[in-house]
Design a protein around this motif. Structure first.
Motif, PDB file in Angstrom:
ATOM      1  N   TYR A 102      10.340   7.077   2.303  1.00 64.89           N
ATOM      2  CA  TYR A 102       9.683   7.067   0.892  1.00 64.89           C
ATOM      3  C   TYR A 102       9.894   8.631   0.116  1.00 64.89           C
ATOM      4  O   TYR A 102       9.866   9.676   0.744  1.00 64.89           O
ATOM      5  CB  TYR A 102       8.263   7.214   1.375  1.00 64.89           C
ATOM      6  CG  TYR A 102       7.557   7.133  -0.086  1.00 64.89           C
ATOM      7  CD1 TYR A 102       7.075   5.666  -0.784  1.00 64.89           C
ATOM      8  CD2 TYR A 102       6.808   8.463  -0.592  1.00 64.89           C
ATOM      9  CE1 TYR A 102       6.263   6.011  -1.905  1.00 64.89           C
ATOM     10  CE2 TYR A 102       6.078   8.194  -1.727  1.00 64.89           C
ATOM     11  CZ  TYR A 102       5.706   6.972  -2.334  1.00 64.89           C
ATOM     12  OH  TYR A 102       5.005   7.228  -3.583  1.00 64.89           O
ATOM     13  N   GLY A 103      10.176   8.427  -0.953  1.00 68.81           N
ATOM     14  CA  GLY A 103      10.507   9.976  -1.822  1.00 68.81           C
ATOM     15  C   GLY A 103      11.942  10.170  -1.760  1.00 68.81           C
ATOM     16  O   GLY A 103      12.358  11.111  -2.590  1.00 68.81           O
ATOM     17  N   ALA A 104      12.711   9.478  -0.893  1.00 70.04           N
ATOM     18  CA  ALA A 104      14.156   9.775  -0.832  1.00 70.04           C
ATOM     19  C   ALA A 104      14.883   9.528  -2.122  1.00 70.04           C
ATOM     20  O   ALA A 104      16.044  10.198  -2.184  1.00 70.04           O
ATOM     21  CB  ALA A 104      14.815   9.003   0.324  1.00 70.04           C
ATOM     22  N   LEU A 105      14.281   8.759  -3.035  1.00 64.79           N
ATOM     23  CA  LEU A 105      15.111   8.613  -4.203  1.00 64.79           C
ATOM     24  C   LEU A 105      15.027   9.729  -5.420  1.00 64.79           C
ATOM     25  O   LEU A 105      15.440   9.799  -6.311  1.00 64.79           O
ATOM     26  CB  LEU A 105      14.621   7.114  -4.942  1.00 64.79           C
ATOM     27  CG  LEU A 105      14.934   5.983  -3.837  1.00 64.79           C
ATOM     28  CD1 LEU A 105      14.391   4.773  -4.516  1.00 64.79           C
ATOM     29  CD2 LEU A 105      16.489   5.861  -3.581  1.00 64.79           C
ATOM     30  N   SER A 106      13.871  10.518  -5.007  1.00 66.23           N
ATOM     31  CA  SER A 106      13.547  11.682  -5.925  1.00 66.23           C
ATOM     32  C   SER A 106      14.693  12.576  -6.245  1.00 66.23           C
ATOM     33  O   SER A 106      15.464  12.665  -5.376  1.00 66.23           O
ATOM     34  CB  SER A 106      12.169  12.256  -5.742  1.00 66.23           C
ATOM     35  OG  SER A 106      12.423  13.176  -4.621  1.00 66.23           O
TER      36      SER A 106
ATOM     37  N   SER B 122      14.954  19.159  -0.511  1.00 66.81           N
ATOM     38  CA  SER B 122      13.976  19.129   0.710  1.00 66.81           C
ATOM     39  C   SER B 122      14.974  19.173   1.942  1.00 66.81           C
ATOM     40  O   SER B 122      14.231  19.673   2.777  1.00 66.81           O
ATOM     41  CB  SER B 122      13.485  17.583   0.515  1.00 66.81           C
ATOM     42  OG  SER B 122      14.190  16.738   0.989  1.00 66.81           O
TER      43      SER B 122
ATOM     44  N   LEU C 141       7.662  10.233   4.762  1.00 67.88           N
ATOM     45  CA  LEU C 141       9.168  11.095   4.627  1.00 67.88           C
ATOM     46  C   LEU C 141      10.143  10.289   5.635  1.00 67.88           C
ATOM     47  O   LEU C 141      11.324  10.089   5.484  1.00 67.88           O
ATOM     48  CB  LEU C 141       8.858  12.336   4.808  1.00 67.88           C
ATOM     49  CG  LEU C 141       7.898  13.223   3.876  1.00 67.88           C
ATOM     50  CD1 LEU C 141       7.660  14.428   4.153  1.00 67.88           C
ATOM     51  CD2 LEU C 141       8.718  12.824   2.393  1.00 67.88           C
TER      52      LEU C 141
ATOM     53  N   MET D   7       1.060   3.463  -0.986  1.00 70.05           N
ATOM     54  CA  MET D   7       2.678   3.939  -1.463  1.00 70.05           C
ATOM     55  C   MET D   7       3.484   2.842  -1.544  1.00 70.05           C
ATOM     56  O   MET D   7       4.616   3.200  -1.713  1.00 70.05           O
ATOM     57  CB  MET D   7       3.112   4.875  -0.387  1.00 70.05           C
ATOM     58  CG  MET D   7       1.997   6.217  -0.394  1.00 70.05           C
ATOM     59  SD  MET D   7       2.752   7.330   1.077  1.00 70.05           S
ATOM     60  CE  MET D   7       1.613   8.477   0.888  1.00 70.05           C
TER      61      MET D   7
ATOM     62  N   ALA E 278      14.709  15.646  -5.975  1.00 68.07           N
ATOM     63  CA  ALA E 278      14.462  16.765  -5.004  1.00 68.07           C
ATOM     64  C   ALA E 278      15.281  16.576  -3.568  1.00 68.07           C
ATOM     65  O   ALA E 278      14.975  17.725  -2.632  1.00 68.07           O
ATOM     66  CB  ALA E 278      12.929  17.275  -4.711  1.00 68.07           C
TER      67      ALA E 278
END
Lengths: 378, 665
Positions: A363-367, A373, A359, A27, A369
Motif C-alpha cells: 500500500y502506498g507503493a504507487l506514490s 522511501s 507497507l 485503506m 515517494a
C-alpha cells in the motif's frame, strides 16, 4: 471445501484485532477476522461504562464503536465460532485451516454474527495475532477465599453487575452495608505465582470503579489496598486527584480474607502500613483487582507460527523490534497477547501493526515517494 | 421539494425474524402505494440481495431505500451505483428490525405495531432524503510535522518510512525537552530525502481540510506558506530541566543521565527525589531508575526516594527488580516529603520510611538529583485556537476524548504525538509515531477515492455570516473567506453531526442526512398514537442511545411501547424548535439521549442538547407547565439495561418498582 483469499487475516476479534481489521479495510485491503467465540468484542465487551458526571475514559464504548466500523465495512469478513487448526507458509503465502469451534453456538441464532459452520481454507499474505488475554482466576490464591466467601468478588464480577445496571447484585440495598475494600495486584506482581509483571490496567479500573460506585451510592466507604499506584496516561493524573476525596488509599495488600462474624461481613488480614503491625479490618465486600494472564491457548499458536513467548507466556516481538514489525514471515502481533495493555494502548499497537502491514503489502507503493522511501527504510 | 417514491425492502434471508414476527402480516400493513414501493428480498444482501435492490431502485426510479428485516450480516451500507469519476447514490435508511430492538414485545400484536412504527418512521425520513453525490477526491500526501524535539523527529521518520513526504517545521523550545535530541536522530532526519526541514518558526494559520490544508508560518521573519494533507502536532510539553525547588546541592536528572553514561562518571553517593509534585511522569521515573542503575554499576551509591514506583510498561517490574538487585536503594516516603540540610558540603537527609513508619531514616548524601517538571506548553493556548481543537483538562493539547484518542482529533487530519498531548516513554512513543503514520495513510489514500461532496448545504441567501456555526463546529469543517458572503462547509472535514444546522439562527443550513423538514415529516409518524398510548418521542444519538437500544433488543429486553425513537447523528442536531414541535404535535414527552459528557464524538454536541433542554424546561416552568415532559439523559453505547431502566422510570414514573428485564429465561 470453501476457500477464502483475503489480503490479511486477523486472529481474534477483540479491540486490537478489530482496530487492525477496520483500519486496514478502510485503506482498501480485504481482511478476514477469525474469532473463536460467537461474537466480536473480546474481553472488553463485558466491561461496563464507568461514566459518572463525565466520561471516565475507560474506553469500553470503543468496543461497540469498533464493532460498528467492522460491520459497516464491505472489505471485512468475519467468521465467529471459528478455530484455527493448521498453518502453512510457502512462497510468501500463508495457508490457514479453520474449523468451527467446539460446542454449539451459544447465542440466539438470529443474532450471531457470521458463525462458521464448515471447515474453511484461507490463503493470505499476512496474519495478525490479536488473541488477547485471560483475566486471572483468583481461586489460585486460596487465602483470598474467592469462590468460598460470597462477599469476595473480582473487578470483572463487579463490572458485570454494573453492566446490568444492577448494583443490588453486588451489594444488598442496606445502608449499613457500606464498607468496600479493593485489593490490587491480584495475580500481578506476584513472585510466588511467577507473574512478576504489572497488569497496567487494574489501578485505573479500580479507581474508575470506586468513582462509579460512589456516584451510584454516595454513602459507600471505600478503601483501595495497593502496592504502587500506576497513575499513567492522558488526563489520568487529574482524574486521580479528584478521586482522593472518594477513597482511602492504603499501601500494602492484605494477604488473607477470612469469614466475618455474620453474613455480609468479612475480615481482611494484613499489615497496617502506619504501624507495621498486624491488622484486621472488617468489610462488607472485598473486590479483587484481577490482572491479565496470557491466553492458555497461546502455546498452540507458538507452535503453529514458530514464534516466541516471554517467561510469562505473552508473545514477544523479539530483540530487534517492538513497533509492529513481523515476528515471523508474514506474522504480526497486536494488543494484550503481547503483554498487558488497556484499550487505548491496544489500539495504539494495532495501528503500529497496520502501518507495517500496509507497507509490507505494497500500500502506498504507487506514490511518488517510492524511491526516497527505499533509502529511508534501510 | 417534490415527494418521490420510496422503496421499502424487507428481507429475512436467515429466517431469524419470521420466528417472532409474521412477515406476511407486515406486508399487509405496509403496502405498495403511489409513493411507496414495497418488495420482499429473498436473498441476503451479500448474496445478490444488494444487486436486486439496486436493480429495483433503478427500475422503479426510487428516490430512497429503506432496508429492513435483513439479518445482522446484511446491514452494510454501500453505494448502489457508481459511474466513472462521479456518481450519485440514493440514500439508504436503515430500519433493520433485527438490529432495531425496539419492536420486541411478549405480545405479538404489539410487536407488529412496534415494527410497523419503525418502518413508518424510516419511510417518513426517506421521503425527503437527498441523493448523495460522490466525486473522486485527490489528496495531498504531504504531511507537516510541527515540533523541534525527539517526538517530532521520530514522527517525521516514521511518516517518511511510510512513503509520505514530510515538511518539518521546527518550533522554538525555550523550555528544553525531556529527551535530548540525539545526534543520531538529527542525522537520520537530515539525511532522509523525504523530509524537508524548513527551519525554526511559528505557525500562524491553518486553513482547509484533511487532504488539502494550507498553513502559514513565520520563519526567520519571513512569511511562508505550506500545503499539506495532514498536520501532526508534535511540539513538546513545557519542560523545566532543572527546576529550583529551593533545595541545596541539587543537580538535574538530565545532567545525571548524561554524566553516568559519559566518560567522567563519578562514584559518589546520590539520592534521586521523585513524586515531589504529585505522581511522577513515567518518562522521568524510568530515566531515574535507569541512571541510578548505571551509577551503581559505575561504582557509586544511589537511592531513589519515592511514593509510588511506576512499574507500568512491558518490562517495568523487571527493570525495577534488576535495579534493586544491582544495589539501587528504593525508599518510600508517604505524606511528609524528605528534608535535606546542607552540612560540610554534603546533604543530611531525614525522612519517614512508609514501609517501617516507626523508624525515621537519616543518612548523608553528596548530591540530590531531581527530575524535570513537565507542564503544558506555554504555546498551547495559541495553538489550540489555530487547530480549532480544545485543550484537555490539564492544559495539554488534544481534547481528552476517547473517541479520538490515542493520536487523532475531532478535526480530521490533525494529529498529535509526543509530550504535547500525553506522557509516554520512548517505547510507547515509537508505537505512537507509527500509529500517526497509519492514521495518515488511512486518511490520505494513494489513489483517488469517491467521497461525498456537499452533503450539508448552506443557503447563501439566508446566511448573514454571523459565524455561529464556525465557532461551534467541533470538526473544523466550516470556513469563511473575506471575499465571500457566506460560510463554506468542507465536506471531507464534515462528520455530519448537524450541530451547525441546529445552531444557525437564520436556519440557513440544511443538514445532509437529517434536515429539519425530514424531522418534521418523521414527527408526524412518531407522534401518532400507538395502542391508545400517547407516544414519548426519544431523540436517540446514533453514537450512544441507538447502539444501546439495539443491544437491549438483542438481549430481549422490552422498552415501553410509548417510546418512539428518532435516530439523530448527534444529540447536538436536536434544536429547540424540533423539541417543541414534538410536544406540539401530541407527544406525551420528549427525551433527548446523547453521550456522557466528554465522550461526544462531536466534542460538545451532547452539552449543547442538554443546555437546550434546560432552557425549555425553564420556559415551561415559568409558564406553569410541568417541566418533566422534556428531559435529557446521557447514556453510553453499551448500557442497554440502564437505557431500559431510564425509559421505564421516565415513562412510567408511577411505577415504584422498576420493570424487571424480560431476559431471565
Amino acid at each position: 471445501m470453501a476457500e477464502l483469499k483475503p489480503n490479511v487475516v486477523v486472529i481474534g476479534g477483540g479491540i486490537a484485532g478489530m482496530e487492525t481489521a477496520a483500519s486496514l479495510a478502510e485503506m482498501g485491503l480485504s481482511v478476514l477476522i477469525v474469532e473463536r467465540e460467537d461474537k466480536l468484542g473480546g474481553q472488553a465487551a463485558q466491561w461496563a461504562c464507568m461514566a459518572t458526571d463525565a466520561c471516565a475514559k475507560c474506553s469500553a464504548c470503543l468496543i461497540e464503536d469498533t464493532i460498528a466500523r467492522v460491520s459497516d465495512n464491505a472489505n471485512i469478513q468475519v467468521l465467529t465460532h471459528a478455530e484455527l487448526v493448521g498453518v502453512e507458509r510457502k512462497d510468501d503465502v500463508t495457508t490457514l485451516q479453520l474449523q468451527p469451534s467446539r460446542g454449539g453456538v451459544k447465542e440466539r441464532s438470529g443474532h450471531v454474527q457470521w458463525p462458521l459452520t464448515e471447515d474453511v481454507v484461507v490463503k493470505t499474505q499476512a496474519v495478525v495475532l490479536a488473541t488477547g488475554f485471560e483475566p486471572f482466576d483468583p481461586k489460585e490464591h486460596r487465602l483470598l477465599s474467592y469462590g468460598h466467601l460470597p462477599e469476595v468478588v473480582t473487578t470483572k464480577d463487579l463490572d458485570e453487575c454494573l453492566h446490568e445496571d444492577a448494583l443490588e447484585k453486588f451489594l444488598p440495598e442496606d445502608d449499613s452495608l457500606n464498607r468496600i475494600a479493593f485489593v490490587q495486584c491480584v495475580g500481578s506482581r506476584d513472585r510466588k505465582l511467577g507473574r512478576e509483571y504489572c497488569s497496567q490496567f487494574c489501578c485505573k479500573t479500580s479507581i474508575r470503579l470506586v468513582n462509579r460506585l460512589k456516584h451510584l451510592k454516595p454513602n459507600l466507604d471505600i478503601t483501595i489496598y495497593y502496592i504502587d499506584l500506576q497513575i499513567m496516561g492522558k488526563e489520568f493524573r487529574s482524574f486521580y486527584q479528584k478521586t482522593l476525596k472518594n477513597v482511602r488509599f492504603l499501601q500494602g495488600v492484605p494477604a488473607e480474607v477470612r469469614p466475618g462474624s455474620e453474613v455480609n461481613h468479612v475480615k481482611l488480614v494484613g499489615t497496617d502500613p502506619k504501624t507495621g503491625l498486624g491488622m484486621v479490618e472488617e468489610y462488607n465486600r472485598v473486590v479483587l483487582a484481577v490482572g491479565m494472564m496470557p491466553d492458555v491457548r497461546n502455546a498452540r499458536l507458538v507452535e503453529m507460527f514458530g514464534i516466541e513467548t516471554n517467561e510469562y507466556g505473552f508473545f514477544t516481538p523479539g530483540e530487534t523490534n517492538g513497533d509492529g514489525q513481523p515476528v515471523a514471515p508474514g506474522v504480526y502481533l497486536a494488543g494484550a497477547c503481547t503483554g498487558p495493555a488497556d484499550i487505548q494502548v491496544s489500539r495504539l499497537q494495532a495501528m503500529a501493526a497496520v502501518k507495517r502491514i500496509a507497507l509490507d503489502l505494497g500500500y502506498g507503493a504507487l506514490s511518488e515517494a517510492t524511491g526516497a522511501s527505499q533509502q529511508a527504510e534501510v | 421539494m417534490e415527494t418521490q417514491r420510496v422503496g421499502v425492502f424487507i428481507g429475512d434471508a436467515q429466517g431469524a425474524l419470521s420466528k417472532e414476527l409474521s412477515l406476511s402480516d407486515l406486508f399487509d400493513r405496509v403496502k405498495n402505494t403511489e409513493d411507496l414501493y414495497v418488495a420482499k428480498i429473498e436473498k441476503s444482501l451479500d448474496n445478490g440481495g444488494r444487486a436486486e435492490i439496486s436493480a429495483l431502485c433503478d427500475k422503479e426510479s426510487l428516490s430512497a431505500a429503506v432496508i429492513c428485516g435483513l439479518t445482522d450480516q446484511d446491514f452494510v451500507e454501500r453505494p448502489l451505483s457508481t459511474d466513472g469519476d462521479a456518481s450519485v447514490t440514493i440514500p439508504i435508511i436503515r430500519a433493520n428490525l433485527l438490529e432495531r430492538g425496539a419492536w420486541i414485545s411478549s405480545n405479538a400484536e404489539e410487536a407488529m405495531d412496534r415494527a410497523e412504527r419503525i418502518i413508518r418512521v424510516a419511510v417518513a425520513r426517506a421521503r425527503r432524503a437527498r441523493p448523495i453525490a460522490l466525486s473522486n477526491r485527490l489528496v495531498n500526501r504531504k504531511v507537516v510535522v510541527l515540533g523541534g524535539n525527539h517526538g517530532a523527529f521520530q514522527t517525521a521518520l516514521s511518516l517518511a518510512a511510510a512513503d509520505l513526504k514530510v515538511t518539518l517545521l521546527q518550533t522554538p523550545s525555550p523550555s528544553g525537552c525531556f529527551f535530548p535530541l540525539t545526534d543520531e536522530l538529527a542525522k537520520s532526519v537530515a539525511d532522509n530525502p523525504s523530509i524537508e526541514a524548513v527551519g525554526v518558526g511559528t505557525l500562524s494559520r491553518i486553513d482547509g481540510q484533511v487532504g488539502d490544508f494550507h498553513l502559514v508560518a513565520e520563519i526567520d521573519g519571513k512569511r511562508r506558506v505550506f500545503d499539506a494533507g495532514a498536520v501532526v502536532v508534535a511540539v513538546d510539553a513545557h519542560i523545566n530541566v532543572d527546576p529550583d525547588h529551593g533545595l541545596p546541592l541539587r543537580g538535574s536528572l538530565r545532567g545525571f543521565m548524561e554524566e553516568v553514561n559519559g566518560a567522567d562518571a563519578k562514584t559518589d553517593t546520590v539520592a534521586i527525589l521523585l513524586d515531589r509534585n504529585g505522581p511522577e511522569r513515567r518518562c522521568a521515573a524510568e530515566a531515574a531508575v535507569a541512571s541510578a542503575r548505571k551509577h551503581v554499576d559505575n561504582g557509586g551509591k544511589c537511592s531513589i526516594l519515592l511514593r509510588n514506583m511506576p512499574v507500568y510498561g512491558k518490562n517495568g517490574q523487571k527493570f525495577y527488580d534488576d535495579a534493586r538487585a544491582a544495589g539501587v536503594q528504593f525508599l518510600r516516603y508517604d505524606e511528609v516529603i524528605p528534608s535535606f540540610e546542607e552540612k560540610d558540603g554534603k546533604l543530611d537527609v531525614s525522612m519517614v520510611d512508609s514501609i517501617i513508619p516507626d523508624r525515621g531514616l537519616a543518612f548523608t548524601i553528596d548530591r540530590l538529583i531531581q527530575p524535570a517538571t513537565v507542564k503544558p506548553n506555554l504555546d498551547n493556548p495559541a495553538l489550540t485556537g489555530l487547530l480549532r481543537q480544545p485543550l484537555d483538562a490539564e492544559g495539554f493539547l488534544q481534547p481528552g476524548n476517547i473517541r479520538h484518542m490515542p493520536v487523532a482529533s475531532a478535526r480530521r487530519g490533525i494529529l498529535f504525538a509526543g509530550g504535547c498531548h500525553n506522557d509516554c516513554d520512548p517505547f510507547e512513543a515509537r508505537y505512537e509515531s507509527d500509529a500517526v503514520a497509519a492514521t495518515v495513510l488511512r486518511e490520505l489514500p494513494d489513489k483517488a477515492i469517491p467521497a461525498p461532496v456537499e452533503i450539508t448545504k448552506v443557503d447563501v441567501g439566508k446566511c448573514v455570516s454571523c459565524l455561529t456555526c464556525l465557532r461551534l463546529c467541533p470538526h473544523g469543517a466550516i470556513e469563511t473567506y473575506l471575499n465571500k458572503e457566506s460560510v463554506t462547509i468542507l465536506s471531507s472535514a464534515c462528520w455530519e453531526c448537524g450541530i451547525c444546522a441546529a445552531v444557525c439562527p437564520g436556519q440557513a443550513i440544511t443538514h445532509g442526512s437529517l434536515s429539519t423538514e425530514q424531522i418534521e415529516d418523521v414527527l408526524v409518524e412518531a407522534t401518532a398514537e400507538i395502542h391508545e398510548h400517547k407516544p414519548t418521542v426519544v431523540f436517540a444519538c446514533q453514537q450512544s442511545a441507538v447502539p444501546s437500544l439495539n443491544m437491549a433488543g438483542k438481549k430481549g429486553l422490552t422498552v415501553p411501547i410509548e417510546a418512539t425513537f428518532i435516530e439523530v447523528p448527534c444529540a447536538g442536531r436536536v434544536d429547540e424548535t424540533v423539541m417543541m414541535k414534538a410536544l406540539e404535535q401530541g407527544a406525551e414527552r420528549v427525551l433527548v439521549m446523547g453521550c456522557h459528557p466528554e465522550v461526544c464524538r462531536s466534542l460538545h454536541g451532547n452539552l449543547l442538547a442538554e443546555k437546550r433542554v434546560k432552557r425549555i424546561r425553564g420556559l415551561l416552568e415559568a409558564t406553569g407547565v410541568n417541566p418533566e415532559i422534556i428531559q435529557y439523559h446521557p447514556i453510553a453505547n453499551n448500557e442497554p439495561y440502564r437505557l431500559v431502566h431510564i425509559l421505564d422510570r421516565v415513562i412510567h414514573p408511577e411505577n415504584e418498582e422498576p420493570t424487571q428485564p424480560s431476559d431471565q429465561a
